[in-house]
Design an enzyme around this catalytic site. Structure first.
Site, mmCIF file in Angstrom:
data_model
loop_
_atom_site.group_PDB
_atom_site.id
_atom_site.type_symbol
_atom_site.label_atom_id
_atom_site.label_comp_id
_atom_site.label_asym_id
_atom_site.label_seq_id
_atom_site.Cartn_x
_atom_site.Cartn_y
_atom_site.Cartn_z
ATOM 1 C CE LYS A 184 -0.378 0.537 4.530
ATOM 2 N NZ LYS A 184 -0.636 1.342 5.677
ATOM 3 C CB THR A 185 4.004 2.205 1.693
ATOM 4 O OG1 THR A 185 3.462 1.800 2.946
ATOM 5 C CG2 THR A 185 4.786 3.485 1.879
ATOM 6 C CG ASP A 226 -1.160 4.990 4.982
ATOM 7 O OD1 ASP A 226 -1.795 4.007 4.563
ATOM 8 O OD2 ASP A 226 -0.015 4.909 5.476
ATOM 9 C CD GLU A 227 -2.184 2.229 8.616
ATOM 10 O OE1 GLU A 227 -3.159 1.453 8.606
ATOM 11 O OE2 GLU A 227 -1.019 1.857 8.801
ATOM 12 C CD GLN A 275 -3.299 -4.231 8.458
ATOM 13 O OE1 GLN A 275 -2.297 -3.889 9.064
ATOM 14 N NE2 GLN A 275 -3.330 -4.318 7.139
ATOM 15 N NE ARG A 326 2.005 -6.065 11.160
ATOM 16 C CZ ARG A 326 1.637 -5.431 10.040
ATOM 17 N NH1 ARG A 326 2.448 -4.580 9.475
ATOM 18 N NH2 ARG A 326 0.479 -5.687 9.470
#
Length: 665
Positions: free
Chosen positions: A51-52, A236-237, A267, A628
């Site tokens: 996504k980044t 973002d997020e 998330q 992670r």
DNA sequence: TTCTCTAAAATTTTT
DNA sequence: TTTTAGAGAA
């Protein structure tokens, strides 16, 4: 539309358009998110789906295609770390551009806006931002002023109440829920607290967003300027936004409507702070022509780890249906171990880490130990120390929250904003000036009675009589009895000096002056001689001065420190194991992850038990933890664990059972 | 009245 | 285990 995009994508793939070669590395889904530049677009980005990358390449594409000047693209994130990373990454790809896109957190961005326009909504331009600690002090004062019981109206409860209201854009005047004495009292505290903030010319974290929205509503021409200026906005997020952040972003994007939100409802782990998953789930309802892209390929974790993650998260009822597929097939099964107590747990982890490093080719920096609550780090640290393993705690105690840092900065904060009583009190008391509780209160009373700031009171000589301070004709001071009062006099002269130089002098120079002339330096050195542990306080001040040298002026540095930006703070690139809470670890990845304390009452946390929505959030947190890991995942728990109230027995976490190990290999 | 020393009290997650 | 509260010394 979908077809058009696919055609376009095929065009790129066939190499017809070589104009944007940097897009070659993106997959179809990612490309689709990058190429659909106009109008609102919702990007569901599963864990590890790049996504980044999408955000960076989207910005890059917008710039290279000439759709917007770089600085008219805004990228909003939640953490300074994420914003900083994006800034760095885009900088690398744009070598000689005149400007860069604005990557900022919600709070930093709002602070910048308010710095310029806060006077339009009744603040002085030198307003300060209070951290949680300081706002807690104000709450405490408000509770005691209203003669309420501190045990009932605890700081954390009041904070939650106030934060909830501010994040729902409900002012203290509009808080009408007075259905019970309890709620009425909470409301009164909220009002009193807000009055106190006004008195200090201060805002808390929630106010930064609240007041930005207020500013936009009350001064439409300001909003209009920003709406015009930012042609493209990416968030973002997005699953972590609360009501007012969502409102803020939609206002800002109101004109061009080129709003790209990226997130993953699985998330969403900040519900306790007012985050609304519905903001992402119902985003499309706000815009009828909204596009949607799913990034469903996971590049980070292997199949085994991803299966474990899916098995856990699929139990949640409230989630958008989605698949996420591993690019890396296979992998070793998740390892689950139960130990007698936390010592054997941490001992095992430490030995296992050493084995992984010695025999499996991993470095310490590839390994992370994650936990639900900070308190668990202690046991882990002991285990690592005993086995000679270096570690760093990620996101633990914040640099700017450290006592010595706050002490030194409080002098400057007070000098810049003479209404800041908290900083006055802190600064005048952190070095021996002879002003204790009584003197400080007396000074405040004199200032209040005359309706002027403390420093003005001092300058007008009104503090004469306090510790014998007396005003000379020149506006400077002399003392009646030098021996007792010279230190308080020195203090005020130092503040005066800072005030005079604040506009012109460099931030690091000012801090240096404060450190040396306030007596804080000699105080620290004295302490360092007695206690070796105090030595790093001196190191921290050094780091502070170094960090400040990166800022053009003191105001900007104070703002950065309030946002806890760690820019300029040297983070050593060393080979150490990372310890972090799962919350703090969001957005990070490691080859090997140990999730420790996988026990009922800890994870899920005792306070979530019995509340299905809270359990679902814990489960999402577990999902974040699992995802992670790239290669190897360990989950450990202990039968008994020491807590503040003796030993406690806990069952194995339900999340371990949910992984369903039989289907996991 | 302030400063310093000792004892207890506190821990969900955070911009 | 680090931070706050209270008590005694200066």
């Amino acid at each position: 539309m979908e077809n058009l995009i696919l055609q376009q994508i095929e065009k790129y793939k066939a190499g017809i358009n070589r104009k944007y070669p940097y897009l070659n590395g993106l997959n179809n889904e990612q490309l689709s998110a990058v190429l659909q530049t106009e109008g609102p677009i919702l990007v569901f980005a599963g864990a590890g789906s790049g996504k980044t990358r999408v955000i960076i390449y989207r910005a890059l594409y917008l710039i290279k295609k000439g759709l917007a000047e770089p600085n008219r693209i805004l990228g909003v994130t939640f953490t300074n770390k994420a914003a900083g990373e994006m800034r760095e990454r885009i900088k690398k790809t744009l070598d000689n551009q005149s400007s860069l896109p604005e990557f900022s957190t919600f709070h930093s961005f709002c602070l910048k806006v308010l710095r310029l326009h806060a006077h339009l909504i009744g603040y002085k331009e030198s307003f300060i931002v209070l951290d949680e600690d300081d706002s807690g002090k104000l709450i405490k004062a408000a509770v005691s002023e209203l003669n309420l019981d501190e045990k009932v109206y605890t700081i954390s409860k009041v904070k939650a109440f106030i934060s909830k209201h501010k994040s729902e854009y409900i002012n203290s005047e509009e808080t009408t829920d007075e259905s019970s004495p309890l709620k009425k009292n909470f409301t009164n505290i909220y009002r009193n607290y807000n009055e106190k903030l006004k008195e200090l010319n201060a805002m808390d974290f929630d106010d930064l967003i609240f007041n930005s929205v207020l500013l936009f509503e009350e001064k439409p021409f300001v909003l209009s300027f920003y709406q015009d200026f930012y042609k493209y906005i990416m968030v973002d997020e997005f699953q972590d936004t609360n009501y007012i952040q969502d409102k803020f972003i939609k206002m800002l994007a109101g004109k061009h409507k080129n709003l790209c939100v990226v997130g993953d409802d699985d998330q969403s782990i900040y519900g306790f702070r007012g985050a609304l998953v519905d903001n992402i789930l119902k985003f499309k309802n706000s815009f009828k022509d909204c596009k949607e892209v799913h990034l469903g390929k996971n590049y980070r974790s292997n199949e085994s780890i991803l299966n474990a993650a899916s098995n856990v998260i699929r139990i949640n009822k409230k989630r958008a249906a989605k698949d996420i597929a591993p690019v890396k097939k296979g992998g070793k099964p998740v390892k689950v171990y139960r130990f007698e107590n936390e010592e054997s747990e941490s001992g095992y982890i430490a030995r296992e880490i050493n084995l992984l490093v010695r025999h499996a080719g991993y470095s310490y920096k590839d390994i992370a130990v994650l936990y639900r609550i900070n308190a668990l780090s202690r046991g882990i640290e002991a285990g690592l120390i005993n086995n000679g393993i270096d570690y760093q705690i990620y996101g633990g105690l914040k640099f700017y929250q450290r006592k010595e840092i706050k002490d030194v900065l409080s002098f400057i904060r007070f000098a810049v904003n003479p209404q800041d009583f908290l900083s006055f009190k802190r600064s005048v008391q952190c070095v021996p000036t002879g002003a204790g509780e009584t003197t400080v209160e007396k000074i405040k009373r004199i200032a209040d009675e005359n309706n002027i700031h403390i420093f003005t009171a001092f300058q007008k000589g009104l503090l004469a009589g306090i510790k014998g301070l007396k005003l000379k004709e020149s506006g400077l001071f002399e003392t009646e009895r030098m021996a007792d009062k010279s230190k308080l006099l020195d203090y005020f002269e130092l503040i005066l000096k800072i005030k005079e130089t604040a506009g012109a002098a460099k931030a690091d120079e000012i801090i240096k002056t404060v450190f040396e002339e306030s007596g804080y330096e000699s105080l620290l050195k004295e302490k360092a001689e007695k206690d070796v542990l105090q030595n790093n306080r001196l190191d921290n001040i050094e780091a502070l001065i170094k960090a400040a040298s990166n800022y053009p002026n003191i105001q900007e540095f104070l703002d950065a420190s309030a946002m806890d930006t760690e820019i300029g703070i040297d983070k050593e690139e060393t080979n150490k194991v990372t310890l972090a809470t799962i919350h703090a670890a969001k957005g990070l990845e490691f080859s090997v992850v140990f999730m420790v304390g996988m026990e009922e009452n800890i994870f899920p946390h005792a306070k979530s038990l019995g509340d299905e929505l809270a359990i679902e959030e814990e489960r999402r947190l577990c999902y974040v933890g699992i995802t992670r890991a790239k290669d190897l995942l360990y989950m450990t728990c202990a039968e008994t664990r020491k807590t503040d109230k003796g030993n406690k027995e806990n069952n194995m976490s339900r999340f371990i059972k949910e992984i369903d190990l039989r289907n996991n290999n």
